[in-house]
Design a protein around this motif. Sequence first.
Motif, mmCIF file in Angstrom:
data_model
loop_
_atom_site.group_PDB
_atom_site.id
_atom_site.type_symbol
_atom_site.label_atom_id
_atom_site.label_comp_id
_atom_site.label_asym_id
_atom_site.label_seq_id
_atom_site.Cartn_x
_atom_site.Cartn_y
_atom_site.Cartn_z
ATOM 1 N N GLU A 37 51.807 56.330 46.646
ATOM 2 C CA GLU A 37 51.249 55.078 47.159
ATOM 3 C C GLU A 37 50.238 55.317 48.274
ATOM 4 O O GLU A 37 49.433 54.439 48.598
ATOM 5 N N ALA A 38 50.283 56.511 48.871
ATOM 6 C CA ALA A 38 49.387 56.809 49.992
ATOM 7 C C ALA A 38 47.927 56.842 49.571
ATOM 8 O O ALA A 38 47.028 56.755 50.421
ATOM 9 N N ASP A 39 47.678 56.960 48.267
ATOM 10 C CA ASP A 39 46.287 56.962 47.798
ATOM 11 C C ASP A 39 45.572 55.665 48.153
ATOM 12 O O ASP A 39 44.349 55.633 48.242
ATOM 13 N N ALA A 40 46.344 54.601 48.352
ATOM 14 C CA ALA A 40 45.746 53.304 48.689
ATOM 15 C C ALA A 40 45.461 53.176 50.185
ATOM 16 O O ALA A 40 44.942 52.159 50.621
ATOM 17 N N TRP A 41 45.831 54.211 50.952
ATOM 18 C CA TRP A 41 45.655 54.180 52.401
ATOM 19 C C TRP A 41 44.672 55.264 52.830
ATOM 20 O O TRP A 41 44.684 56.371 52.294
ATOM 21 N N SER A 42 43.872 54.959 53.818
ATOM 22 C CA SER A 42 43.039 55.959 54.468
ATOM 23 C C SER A 42 43.657 56.242 55.832
ATOM 24 O O SER A 42 43.738 55.351 56.680
ATOM 25 N N ALA A 43 44.147 57.469 56.015
ATOM 26 C CA ALA A 43 44.889 57.781 57.241
ATOM 27 C C ALA A 43 44.428 59.102 57.826
ATOM 28 O O ALA A 43 44.157 60.064 57.093
ATOM 29 N N GLY A 44 44.351 59.143 59.143
ATOM 30 C CA GLY A 44 43.962 60.369 59.808
ATOM 31 C C GLY A 44 45.022 61.452 59.693
ATOM 32 O O GLY A 44 44.725 62.619 59.420
ATOM 33 N N GLU A 45 46.291 61.071 59.887
ATOM 34 C CA GLU A 45 47.413 62.009 59.779
ATOM 35 C C GLU A 45 48.472 61.382 58.881
ATOM 36 O O GLU A 45 48.693 60.172 58.926
ATOM 37 N N ARG A 46 49.159 62.238 58.104
ATOM 38 C CA ARG A 46 50.156 61.738 57.154
ATOM 39 C C ARG A 46 51.444 62.544 57.298
ATOM 40 O O ARG A 46 51.421 63.772 57.232
ATOM 41 N N TYR A 47 52.543 61.817 57.461
ATOM 42 C CA TYR A 47 53.851 62.445 57.600
ATOM 43 C C TYR A 47 54.766 61.954 56.482
ATOM 44 O O TYR A 47 54.874 60.744 56.247
ATOM 45 N N ALA A 48 55.421 62.893 55.809
ATOM 46 C CA ALA A 48 56.362 62.558 54.750
ATOM 47 C C ALA A 48 57.789 62.754 55.257
ATOM 48 O O ALA A 48 58.060 63.641 56.072
#
Length: 229
Positions: free
Chosen positions: A106-117
């Motif tokens: 689902e993160a493909d729909a978000w533009s984020a500087g940093e991503r944590y799973a």
Amino acid sequence: MADNIARVFADAIATDPTRPVLTWYDDATGERTELSGATLANWVAKTANLLVDEVALAPGDTAGVLLPPHWQTAAVLLGCWSAKLTVVDAPGAVDVLFAAADRAAEADAWSAGERYALALAPFALPLREVPPGFVDYVVEVRGHGDHFTPYPKGGEGDAELLARAAARAADLGIATGDRVLIDAARHPDPVDWLLAPLTAGASIVLCGNLDLARLDSRTASEKVTRTLA
């Protein structure tokens, strides 16, 4: 009316930080995790320090949260609010994104500087395999400081969230001193499962994949005074 989520959380645990503030059950895995106020505050502080010191975020920056009700979600949300971030749930551009590993697509729909799973695994175990483009929240957060001094004023959305939480606490019959059992599937909104009890001065027994056959015994063993299931 309260206008600072970090202060509400601090007030909720101030009387006795050793008292359980959030107990998590997952009836699909058999997991039970109990967090005292002090333990949850430690996770919250580490999260806020991660956001401020490592990601270099400032008040008013945005965080996307793709997480279900869970004790680690509580740490993430309260950490974001302590750092005065605005938490959003609609896809778009954000400064940081937290996502359950099974929702990484689902993160493909978000533009984020940093991503944590997050694995959301028992005992806060790290991910066996980190999704591409993410880093493991549990691994990263552990190295940060145990104390964080929240900003004197709450974030720009705090007052509205807390007003909603107070109204929901009244609607749901949550009172000061209650120990509230909450079905995570029926109350996925963090205003219901997290902020309403904290605002009312209640402690939380949050149940994922709730097995209704266990409800009576759990209510007795956890000394539940209010059930939202």
